[in-house]
Design a protein around this motif. Sequence first.
Motif: not given
Length: 135
Positions: A7, A4-5
Amino acid sequence: MTMSKSRRGAGYVMSGVVIALMLLDAGMKLVPLDVVIKATAELGYPPSPELARALGAVALVCTALYAFPRTAVLGAILLTAYMGGTVAAHLRIGNPLFTHMLFGVYLAVLAWGGLYLRDTRLEALLPLRSPSAEG
């Protein structure tokens, strides 16, 4: 393996904090500031500008390796070793545990945490959750 972006962004922020602190540390030693020479003597080492500059150069090289994705794992290993030296130095003279002695541990954990969050290869190498939790 997708990431994910948020993360990846958290990983870059954590790594950025480590890089910023290490650049500050290296810069102060490369100059070297009087406070660095005094602190070196308080840790029981020779109050030498040459020693401070050498430590600053080592810190700078480790940080540069950590900052570049291709060498980030090597940089994290070397930063961990460098931080181990800081822990040993503070332990040797009996500095306070949580504020001085463990600061190097905190920074190393932050470095590895940032790298873990931004590099899927580390997650594959060190899965911190069970395969059934990925569902």
